[in-house]
Design an enzyme around this catalytic site. Structure first.
Site, mmCIF file in Angstrom:
data_model
loop_
_atom_site.group_PDB
_atom_site.id
_atom_site.type_symbol
_atom_site.label_atom_id
_atom_site.label_comp_id
_atom_site.label_asym_id
_atom_site.label_seq_id
_atom_site.Cartn_x
_atom_site.Cartn_y
_atom_site.Cartn_z
ATOM 1 N N CYS A 73 38.631 4.834 -6.031
ATOM 2 C CA CYS A 73 37.445 4.347 -6.246
ATOM 3 C C CYS A 73 37.121 3.322 -4.814
ATOM 4 O O CYS A 73 37.943 2.531 -4.384
ATOM 5 C CB CYS A 73 37.222 3.557 -7.373
ATOM 6 S SG CYS A 73 35.605 2.680 -7.325
ATOM 7 N N CYS A 179 32.016 7.673 -1.769
ATOM 8 C CA CYS A 179 32.283 7.506 -3.210
ATOM 9 C C CYS A 179 33.049 8.632 -3.849
ATOM 10 O O CYS A 179 32.512 9.998 -3.452
ATOM 11 C CB CYS A 179 30.925 7.363 -4.066
ATOM 12 S SG CYS A 179 31.096 7.397 -5.856
HETATM 13 N N1 DGL Z 1 33.933 6.461 -7.782
HETATM 14 C C1 DGL Z 1 33.503 5.182 -7.570
HETATM 15 C C2 DGL Z 1 33.451 4.952 -6.107
HETATM 16 O O1 DGL Z 1 34.279 5.703 -5.352
HETATM 17 C C3 DGL Z 1 32.270 4.993 -8.030
HETATM 18 C C4 DGL Z 1 31.680 3.591 -8.197
HETATM 19 C C5 DGL Z 1 30.857 2.911 -9.244
HETATM 20 O O2 DGL Z 1 31.547 3.128 -10.475
HETATM 21 O O3 DGL Z 1 29.803 2.379 -9.119
HETATM 22 O O4 DGL Z 1 32.634 3.953 -5.249
#
Ligand code: DGL
Length: 258
Positions: A73, A179
């Protein structure tokens, strides 16, 4: 020792885009994928609270005797990786980061659009990366609702994407997917922007994990297949089904779901 788990987590199922690249390089490992739907989206959580949440996940992985943890993430990596590495010194921690350096290395003269959560974009870590590799032709686009809409399979996703991306149609050739949820809708993004290339950090993250495990002689050579245990913090079966569908399609692997 070598057959210990590798823990992978994200604020939901988006980290599947990272795990799928890891599996291609490390196919015989035992993975635990932790989808933290309960706290999705991480991008809207303040730094102290997010650190507390990620520590709880780290504690869970430590209790399972994981040999490594992958923060799949960008938001959690950008905001918490420094403090997590300080606190959990005895475990390998590998973090995804927006692939902005790749623009510098492979597409320096192109117009570029960086898409990420506001949390990632406002982080010290991203600002440093951007200042170091700025090609002078980059637009940074905070996508406040996008990760959550992908996570929830929201029916307004196409409208929202059109609204935020239309101003850049035919104007950028490189797009950084900052993301881990965004690669899941790569085709939709390309349909609007008409860009030539995408960059994301998942392959770099997978290579780094393989390198660090190799240095400690911790690469598993016992399994004959990839083993994955999926956990969602809301116990959602829908998330589990979507995760299995994505990981099977993206990794092309021989997977045993536990
Ligand atoms: N997959 C997460 C990232 O790479 C999502 C972030 C979130 O939950 O706001 O930033």
């Amino acid at each position: 020792m070598k057959d210990r788990y590798i823990g992978v987590f994200d604020s939901g199922i988006g980290g599947v885009t990272v795990l799928s690249e890891i599996i291609k390089l490390l196919p015989y490992e035992n993975y635990i994928y932790y989808s933290d739907s309960l706290n999705n989206p991480y991008g809207n959580i303040d730094d102290d609270k997010l650190f507390e949440i990620t520590c709880n996940i780290m504690d869970y992985f430590v209790s399972k005797n994981c040999k490594a943890v992958v923060i799949a993430c960008n938001t959690a990596s950008s905001k918490c990786s420094f403090k997590l590495r300080e606190k959990y010194k005895d475990i390998i921690i590998v973090c995804i980061e927006p692939a902005y350096k790749m623009v510098h290395d492979y597409a320096y003269t192109n117009n570029c659009l960086v898409m990420a959560t506001p949390g990632t974009i406002n982080s010290e870590k991203f600002k440093n990366l951007y200042n170091k590799y700025d090609n002078g032709k980059t637009t940074i686009l905070p996508c406040k609702y996008l990760a959550n809409m992908i996570e929830e399979d929201n029916e307004n996703l196409d409208n929202y994407l059109n609204e935020i991306l239309s101003p850049y149609k035919n104007k950028v050739s490189s797009v950084v997917l900052g993301c881990t949820h965004y690669p899941l809708i790569k085709d939709k993004i390309k349909n609007i922007l008409n860009n030539e290339m995408f960059f994301d950090g998942s392959i770099g993250c997978a290579k780094q994990l393989k390198k660090l495990l190799g240095e400690k002689d911790l690469i598993n050579n016992i399994n004959k297949v990839t083993k994955i245990k999926f956990i969602d913090s809301t116990n959602s079966n829908i998330k589990k089904e979507r995760f299995i569908k994505y990981i099977t399609k993206l990794s092309n692997g021989n997977i045993d779901f536990q």
